[in-house]
Design a protein around this motif. Structure first.
Motif, short mmCIF file in Angstrom:
data_model
loop_
_atom_site.label_atom_id
_atom_site.label_comp_id
_atom_site.label_asym_id
_atom_site.label_seq_id
_atom_site.Cartn_x
_atom_site.Cartn_y
_atom_site.Cartn_z
N GLU A 103 0.84 -1.19 0.00
CA GLU A 103 0.00 0.00 0.00
C GLU A 103 0.88 1.25 0.00
OE1 GLU A 103 -2.22 2.17 -0.82
OE2 GLU A 103 -3.66 0.65 -0.15
N LYS A 104 1.13 1.76 -1.21
CA LYS A 104 2.04 2.90 -1.34
C LYS A 104 1.50 4.17 -0.71
CE LYS A 104 0.40 3.86 -6.06
NZ LYS A 104 0.82 3.87 -7.48
N TYR A 105 0.21 4.29 -0.54
CA TYR A 105 -0.37 5.53 -0.02
C TYR A 105 -0.09 5.72 1.47
CZ TYR A 105 -2.69 5.45 -4.51
OH TYR A 105 -2.94 5.41 -5.87
N HIS A 106 0.45 4.71 2.13
CA HIS A 106 0.80 4.83 3.54
C HIS A 106 2.12 5.60 3.73
CE1 HIS A 106 -1.63 1.02 4.85
NE2 HIS A 106 -2.39 2.00 4.43
N PHE A 107 2.87 5.80 2.66
CA PHE A 107 4.26 6.24 2.83
C PHE A 107 4.63 7.40 1.91
CE2 PHE A 107 3.99 1.70 3.84
CZ PHE A 107 4.31 1.78 5.19
N THR A 108 3.88 8.48 2.01
CA THR A 108 4.23 9.69 1.27
C THR A 108 5.27 10.46 2.08
OG1 THR A 108 2.00 9.81 0.36
CG2 THR A 108 3.36 11.81 0.24
N GLY A 109 6.43 10.71 1.48
CA GLY A 109 7.52 11.37 2.19
C GLY A 109 7.89 12.71 1.58
N HIS A 110 9.10 13.13 1.86
CA HIS A 110 9.61 14.42 1.37
C HIS A 110 10.83 14.20 0.50
CE1 HIS A 110 7.13 17.21 3.71
NE2 HIS A 110 7.25 16.38 4.73
N GLU A 111 10.98 15.02 -0.52
CA GLU A 111 12.23 15.10 -1.28
C GLU A 111 13.21 15.97 -0.50
OE1 GLU A 111 11.64 16.31 -5.32
OE2 GLU A 111 9.85 15.05 -5.56
N LEU A 112 14.49 15.76 -0.77
CA LEU A 112 15.52 16.56 -0.10
C LEU A 112 15.77 17.88 -0.81
CD1 LEU A 112 18.15 13.84 0.89
CD2 LEU A 112 16.17 14.67 2.16
N LYS A 113 15.55 17.91 -2.10
CA LYS A 113 15.78 19.14 -2.86
C LYS A 113 14.94 20.28 -2.29
CE LYS A 113 15.53 21.06 -7.52
NZ LYS A 113 15.17 20.80 -8.94
N GLY A 114 15.59 21.39 -2.02
CA GLY A 114 14.91 22.56 -1.50
C GLY A 114 14.78 22.60 0.01
N ARG A 115 15.15 21.53 0.69
CA ARG A 115 15.06 21.49 2.15
C ARG A 115 16.36 22.00 2.78
NH1 ARG A 115 12.20 16.93 5.10
NH2 ARG A 115 10.74 18.56 5.69
N SER A 116 16.28 22.38 4.05
CA SER A 116 17.44 22.92 4.77
C SER A 116 18.08 21.82 5.62
CB SER A 116 17.00 24.08 5.67
OG SER A 116 16.57 25.17 4.89
N LEU A 117 19.36 21.60 5.36
CA LEU A 117 20.14 20.63 6.13
C LEU A 117 20.98 21.38 7.14
CD1 LEU A 117 21.29 17.80 6.71
CD2 LEU A 117 22.95 18.20 4.87
N GLY A 118 20.76 21.12 8.42
CA GLY A 118 21.54 21.75 9.48
C GLY A 118 22.63 20.82 9.97
N LEU A 119 23.87 21.27 9.83
CA LEU A 119 25.02 20.47 10.23
C LEU A 119 25.55 21.00 11.55
CD1 LEU A 119 26.58 20.50 6.70
CD2 LEU A 119 25.62 18.49 7.81
N CYS A 120 25.40 20.21 12.59
CA CYS A 120 25.88 20.60 13.91
C CYS A 120 27.29 20.06 14.07
CB CYS A 120 24.96 20.07 15.01
SG CYS A 120 25.36 20.70 16.63
N GLY A 121 28.26 20.93 13.86
CA GLY A 121 29.65 20.52 13.74
C GLY A 121 30.02 20.55 12.27
N TYR A 122 30.87 21.51 11.89
CA TYR A 122 31.16 21.69 10.47
C TYR A 122 32.63 21.42 10.18
CZ TYR A 122 30.17 23.59 5.82
OH TYR A 122 29.98 23.74 4.46
N GLY A 123 33.04 20.22 10.62
CA GLY A 123 34.39 19.78 10.35
C GLY A 123 34.45 18.96 9.07
N ARG A 124 35.34 17.99 9.03
CA ARG A 124 35.56 17.22 7.81
C ARG A 124 34.29 16.46 7.38
NH1 ARG A 124 40.36 16.66 10.76
NH2 ARG A 124 42.29 17.18 9.64
N ILE A 125 33.63 15.82 8.34
CA ILE A 125 32.43 15.05 8.00
C ILE A 125 31.31 15.98 7.57
CG2 ILE A 125 30.66 13.49 8.89
CD1 ILE A 125 32.85 12.40 10.82
N GLY A 126 31.07 17.02 8.36
CA GLY A 126 30.01 17.97 8.03
C GLY A 126 30.21 18.59 6.66
#
Length: 315
Positions: free
Chosen positions: A129-152
């Motif tokens: 049942e695909k209608y149970h799982f409507t999600g979000h695309e990542l494009k256009g969303r804000s990614l917050g990186l807590c710690g902006y070192g090599r991995i971030g």
């Protein structure tokens, strides 16, 4: 020279030690009591993040010269007392940055698209049942990186290609430094309020312990996702569980939990408050650096640092 390896580490490390005349013993996860009895005479200890190397173990290691940590963090070692005892500590920053960033992205994608819940419904409940799982695309969303070192920064590089807006919280960097690598630096309150997804890439210190708890989660966007790729304890797991239960959080992904450092040799069961929640929750057993490529890079870097420390001549 006697060397003790207490975790599954790249084979090049034992090879390099033996090439320079060391007697190498390998025993994976031996436990604290074993170490108390067997550290005497050991000059090189090779490990990852378990167990905690406290004053008692450092006192037991009377001949110890070097601790080689095959990971980034050293919070599990009493660094001040190690320095006092004349024990050097080397680690492997940067060697696994890409591996950890890629795993963080996979968790973000799975949580944003509710992949885990969908898998269980199909594989276990036999519901299609695909209608149970409507999600979000990542494009256009804000990614917050807590710690902006090599991995971030590596995760930011990938996320920008997807089309995400990059936010950073890092008190040790200036706004200009963040901007130069494509991120907008924010103070914590604005960071929490603006990010759709937050990933954590910080060491565990007294200042970062429970850095993300009830108050911080309350300030986040409704339905926000939080992913902890750093150390158990930076994210308050009880608060995160409550956030999932209430619907305040849209998903929680972790590669670390506080209990991973617990001594379970007595038969205790691994536990986190998040285990009891269900819903859009994803956990893995601290596998961020567990790629063949990252392990090879860690092994080479640790060998370089051991060679430099002991002033070995290249073979």
């Amino acid at each position: 020279m006697k060397a003790l390896i207490i975790d599954d580490v790249p084979g090049i490390i034992a090879d390099t030690l033996e090439q320079h005349g060391a007697e190498v013993e390998t025993i994976v996860m031996p436990g604290v009591e074993y170490l108390k009895e067997h550290l005497d005479g050991v000059e090189v200890l090779v490990m990852r993040v378990i167990p905690e190397i406290d004053k008692e173990l450092l006192d037991a290691a009377k001949d110890l010269k070097l601790i080689a940590v095959c990971s980034v963090g050293t919070a599990h070692i009493d660094m001040d007392y190690a320095r006092e005892k004349g024990v050097a500590v080397v680690n492997a920053p940067g060697a696994s940055a890409n591996a950890v960033a890629e795993l963080a992205l996979s968790k973000i994608l799975d949580l944003s698209r509710k992949v885990i819940a969908a898998h269980h419904e199909v594989a276990e409940d036999r519901i299609w049942e695909k209608y149970h799982f409507t999600g979000h695309e990542l494009k256009g969303r804000s990614l917050g990186l807590c710690g902006y070192g090599r991995i971030g920064r590596r995760l930011a590089e990938i996320a920008r290609v997807i089309g995400m807006r990059i936010l950073a919280y890092d008190p040790y960097l200036t706004a200009e430094q963040c901007e130069q690598s494509g991120a907008v630096k924010l103070e914590m309150d604005d960071f929490l309020r603006q990010a759709d997804i937050i990933t954590i890439h910080l060491p565990l210190t007294p200042e970062t312990n429970n850095l993300f708890s009830y108050q911080e989660i309350a300030k986040m966007k409704d339905g926000a996702i939080i992913v902890n790729m750093s150390r158990g304890g930076v994210l308050d797991e009880t608060a995160a569980a409550e956030g999932l239960k209430s619907g305040k959080l849209g998903g929680v992904g972790v590669d670390v939990i506080k209990a991973e450092m617990a001594d379970l040799s007595g038969g205790d069961t691994l536990h986190s408050p998040l285990f009891d929640v269900g819903g859009n929750y994803l956990v893995s057993p601290h596998i961020g650096a567990r790629t063949y490529e990252a392990q090879d890079a860690i092994g080479v870097l640790i060998c370089e640092k051991m060679t430099e420390f002991f002033h070995w001549q290249a073979n």
